[in-house]
Design a protein around this motif. Structure first.
Motif, PDB file in Angstrom:
ATOM      1  N   TYR A  86       0.841  -1.185   0.000  1.00  0.00           N
ATOM      2  CA  TYR A  86       0.000   0.000   0.000  1.00  0.00           C
ATOM      3  C   TYR A  86       0.877   1.236   0.000  1.00  0.00           C
ATOM      4  N   VAL A  87       0.519   2.193  -0.834  1.00  0.00           N
ATOM      5  CA  VAL A  87       1.205   3.475  -0.776  1.00  0.00           C
ATOM      6  C   VAL A  87       0.347   4.499  -0.054  1.00  0.00           C
ATOM      7  N   MET A  88      -0.984   4.383  -0.178  1.00  0.00           N
ATOM      8  CA  MET A  88      -1.903   5.303   0.471  1.00  0.00           C
ATOM      9  C   MET A  88      -3.145   4.530   0.880  1.00  0.00           C
ATOM     10  N   GLU A  89      -3.931   5.076   1.771  1.00  0.00           N
ATOM     11  CA  GLU A  89      -5.186   4.454   2.151  1.00  0.00           C
ATOM     12  C   GLU A  89      -6.155   4.529   0.979  1.00  0.00           C
ATOM     13  N   ALA A  90      -6.736   3.414   0.600  1.00  0.00           N
ATOM     14  CA  ALA A  90      -7.696   3.391  -0.501  1.00  0.00           C
ATOM     15  C   ALA A  90      -8.848   2.475  -0.139  1.00  0.00           C
ATOM     16  N   ALA A  91      -9.934   2.607  -0.879  1.00  0.00           N
ATOM     17  CA  ALA A  91     -11.094   1.772  -0.612  1.00  0.00           C
ATOM     18  C   ALA A  91     -10.770   0.316  -0.915  1.00  0.00           C
ATOM     19  N   ASP A  92     -11.458  -0.612  -0.215  1.00  0.00           N
ATOM     20  CA  ASP A  92     -11.270  -2.035  -0.470  1.00  0.00           C
ATOM     21  C   ASP A  92     -11.624  -2.348  -1.917  1.00  0.00           C
ATOM     22  N   SER A  93     -10.932  -3.341  -2.485  1.00  0.00           N
ATOM     23  CA  SER A  93     -11.172  -3.812  -3.847  1.00  0.00           C
ATOM     24  C   SER A  93     -10.909  -2.733  -4.892  1.00  0.00           C
ATOM     25  N   SER A  94     -10.081  -1.743  -4.565  1.00  0.00           N
ATOM     26  CA  SER A  94      -9.709  -0.711  -5.528  1.00  0.00           C
ATOM     27  C   SER A  94      -8.317  -0.995  -6.054  1.00  0.00           C
ATOM     28  N   LEU A  95      -8.123  -0.820  -7.363  1.00  0.00           N
ATOM     29  CA  LEU A  95      -6.791  -1.010  -7.936  1.00  0.00           C
ATOM     30  C   LEU A  95      -5.790  -0.019  -7.362  1.00  0.00           C
ATOM     31  N   LEU A  96      -6.282   1.095  -6.823  1.00  0.00           N
ATOM     32  CA  LEU A  96      -5.386   2.104  -6.269  1.00  0.00           C
ATOM     33  C   LEU A  96      -4.776   1.680  -4.939  1.00  0.00           C
ATOM     34  N   GLN A  97      -5.206   0.519  -4.405  1.00  0.00           N
ATOM     35  CA  GLN A  97      -4.615   0.052  -3.158  1.00  0.00           C
ATOM     36  C   GLN A  97      -3.190  -0.449  -3.370  1.00  0.00           C
ATOM     37  N   PHE A  98      -2.853  -0.813  -4.623  1.00  0.00           N
ATOM     38  CA  PHE A  98      -1.518  -1.324  -4.888  1.00  0.00           C
ATOM     39  C   PHE A  98      -0.507  -0.190  -4.935  1.00  0.00           C
ATOM     40  N   ARG A  99       0.710  -0.535  -4.576  1.00  0.00           N
ATOM     41  CA  ARG A  99       1.774   0.463  -4.539  1.00  0.00           C
ATOM     42  C   ARG A  99       1.993   1.046  -5.933  1.00  0.00           C
ATOM     43  N   GLN A 100       2.020   2.362  -6.010  1.00  0.00           N
ATOM     44  CA  GLN A 100       2.212   3.050  -7.283  1.00  0.00           C
ATOM     45  C   GLN A 100       3.590   3.710  -7.310  1.00  0.00           C
ATOM     46  N   THR A 101       4.220   3.671  -8.465  1.00  0.00           N
ATOM     47  CA  THR A 101       5.490   4.367  -8.643  1.00  0.00           C
ATOM     48  C   THR A 101       5.461   5.135  -9.956  1.00  0.00           C
ATOM     49  N   ILE A 102       6.345   6.111 -10.066  1.00  0.00           N
ATOM     50  CA  ILE A 102       6.565   6.782 -11.342  1.00  0.00           C
ATOM     51  C   ILE A 102       8.012   6.550 -11.745  1.00  0.00           C
ATOM     52  N   THR A 103       8.250   6.452 -13.036  1.00  0.00           N
ATOM     53  CA  THR A 103       9.604   6.285 -13.552  1.00  0.00           C
ATOM     54  C   THR A 103      10.090   7.619 -14.091  1.00  0.00           C
ATOM     55  N   VAL A 104      11.201   8.098 -13.537  1.00  0.00           N
ATOM     56  CA  VAL A 104      11.812   9.345 -13.986  1.00  0.00           C
ATOM     57  C   VAL A 104      12.997   8.986 -14.876  1.00  0.00           C
ATOM     58  N   ARG A 105      13.006   9.522 -16.086  1.00  0.00           N
ATOM     59  CA  ARG A 105      14.013   9.148 -17.086  1.00  0.00           C
ATOM     60  C   ARG A 105      14.773  10.385 -17.561  1.00  0.00           C
ATOM     61  N   GLU A 106      16.114  10.281 -17.596  1.00  0.00           N
ATOM     62  CA  GLU A 106      16.964  11.369 -18.089  1.00  0.00           C
ATOM     63  C   GLU A 106      17.861  10.850 -19.206  1.00  0.00           C
ATOM     64  N   ARG A 107      18.177  11.727 -20.174  1.00  0.00           N
ATOM     65  CA  ARG A 107      19.046  11.356 -21.294  1.00  0.00           C
ATOM     66  C   ARG A 107      20.142  12.406 -21.479  1.00  0.00           C
ATOM     67  N   VAL A 108      21.342  11.943 -21.843  1.00  0.00           N
ATOM     68  CA  VAL A 108      22.459  12.836 -22.140  1.00  0.00           C
ATOM     69  C   VAL A 108      23.181  12.339 -23.386  1.00  0.00           C
ATOM     70  N   ASN A 109      23.856  13.249 -24.073  1.00  0.00           N
ATOM     71  CA  ASN A 109      24.762  12.913 -25.173  1.00  0.00           C
ATOM     72  C   ASN A 109      26.164  13.351 -24.765  1.00  0.00           C
ATOM     73  N   VAL A 110      27.119  12.420 -24.812  1.00  0.00           N
ATOM     74  CA  VAL A 110      28.466  12.691 -24.321  1.00  0.00           C
ATOM     75  C   VAL A 110      29.484  12.365 -25.416  1.00  0.00           C
ATOM     76  N   VAL A 111      30.478  13.242 -25.573  1.00  0.00           N
ATOM     77  CA  VAL A 111      31.577  13.011 -26.514  1.00  0.00           C
ATOM     78  C   VAL A 111      32.848  12.776 -25.703  1.00  0.00           C
ATOM     79  N   PHE A 112      33.490  11.626 -25.935  1.00  0.00           N
ATOM     80  CA  PHE A 112      34.717  11.241 -25.241  1.00  0.00           C
ATOM     81  C   PHE A 112      35.899  11.287 -26.208  1.00  0.00           C
ATOM     82  N   THR A 113      37.103  11.409 -25.647  1.00  0.00           N
ATOM     83  CA  THR A 113      38.324  11.195 -26.431  1.00  0.00           C
ATOM     84  C   THR A 113      38.942   9.872 -26.005  1.00  0.00           C
ATOM     85  N   ALA A 114      39.567   9.195 -26.961  1.00  0.00           N
ATOM     86  CA  ALA A 114      40.211   7.911 -26.681  1.00  0.00           C
ATOM     87  C   ALA A 114      41.498   7.818 -27.483  1.00  0.00           C
ATOM     88  N   ASN A 115      42.443   7.023 -26.963  1.00  0.00           N
ATOM     89  CA  ASN A 115      43.670   6.772 -27.736  1.00  0.00           C
ATOM     90  C   ASN A 115      44.143   5.343 -27.516  1.00  0.00           C
TER      91      ASN A 115
END
Length: 229
Positions: A200-229
């Motif tokens: 449970y993440v929050m109090e919800a009514a019985d037999s409600s799908l909202l009784q299950f733990r809910q999460t959000i996915t936070v996604r970040e993206r970057v572009n990186v240039v490296f040097t190599a030898n």
């Protein structure tokens, strides 16, 4: 004269040496450009309740007056539910000419209100009250009070992901990563809800799908240039 010739020869050799430095450097080093992604799940402990107040009528005054009646009702409801002022976000009323296929020409009002709440039971009860009083346009979305912290963690993971990919590419090419040249990053995080189970993440009514733990996915993206030898 001989000294002058030697001096000119020295300058010529020095000039050629300087010209060859970039060629030597480019032959020695290579650039590897990769993108990296980082994802972090955060507990969805808040709900954003979006309500749209809208009225349509042939008379602009009637449409506006009816709109104000619903706006007043929603204001009283939020006060009675003890919703803090800082958790209410709204914009001014918009009214514009509109032609509807069934209703013909008239005027439509529109006003968006977003309410942040942390109680699913309260969210469900408010929906019923709104329906009973003529509101038909509203929705709810999960969010998290820890979204900023999750975004910072996801950003660090995105850089690590880019570095790991660059090291794989460099190794496959017989090279080693030396340094980072640039990192490109957009400031907008991607957030998507995800439902887990059994907690449970929050109090919800019985037999409600909202009784299950809910999460959000936070996604970040970057572009990186490296040097190599």
């Amino acid at each position: 004269m001989k000294k002058l010739n030697r001096y000119i020869s020295f300058l010529t050799i020095l000039f050629l040496f300087v010209l060859m430095l970039p060629l030597h450097s480019s032959a020695q080093y290579m650039q590897i450009s990769v993108s990296g992604t980082g994802e972090v799940e955060a507990e969805a402990d808040l709900l954003l309740f979006n309500v749209t107040i809208t009225q349509f009528h042939g008379s602009p005054k009637t449409a506006f007056d009816r709109h104000k009646e619903q706006e007043s009702f929603l204001t009283r409801l939020l006060i009675s539910e003890n919703i803090a002022e800082e958790n209410i976000y709204t914009n001014p009323v918009n009214i514009s000419p509109m032609r509807r296929q069934q209703d013909g020409s008239g005027y439509e009002t529109r006003q968006n209100v977003t309410i942040r709440i942390d109680d699913v039971a309260q969210f469900e009860a408010m929906q019923i009250t709104l329906i009973e009083n003529g509101f038909v346009n509203f929705s709810g979305n999960f969010t998290s009070s820890m979204q900023k912290e999750a975004a910072d963690e996801a950003l660090a993971l995105a850089v690590e992901d880019a570095k790991m990919k660059a090291e794989i590419l460099a190794k496959a090419s017989g090279k080693e990563i030396i340094d980072i040249i640039t990192i490109e990053y957009g400031t907008r995080s991607e957030v998507s809800p995800r439902s887990a189970t059994a907690m449970y993440v929050m109090e919800a009514a019985d037999s409600s799908l909202l009784q299950f733990r809910q999460t959000i996915t936070v996604r970040e993206r970057v572009n990186v240039v490296f040097t190599a030898n």
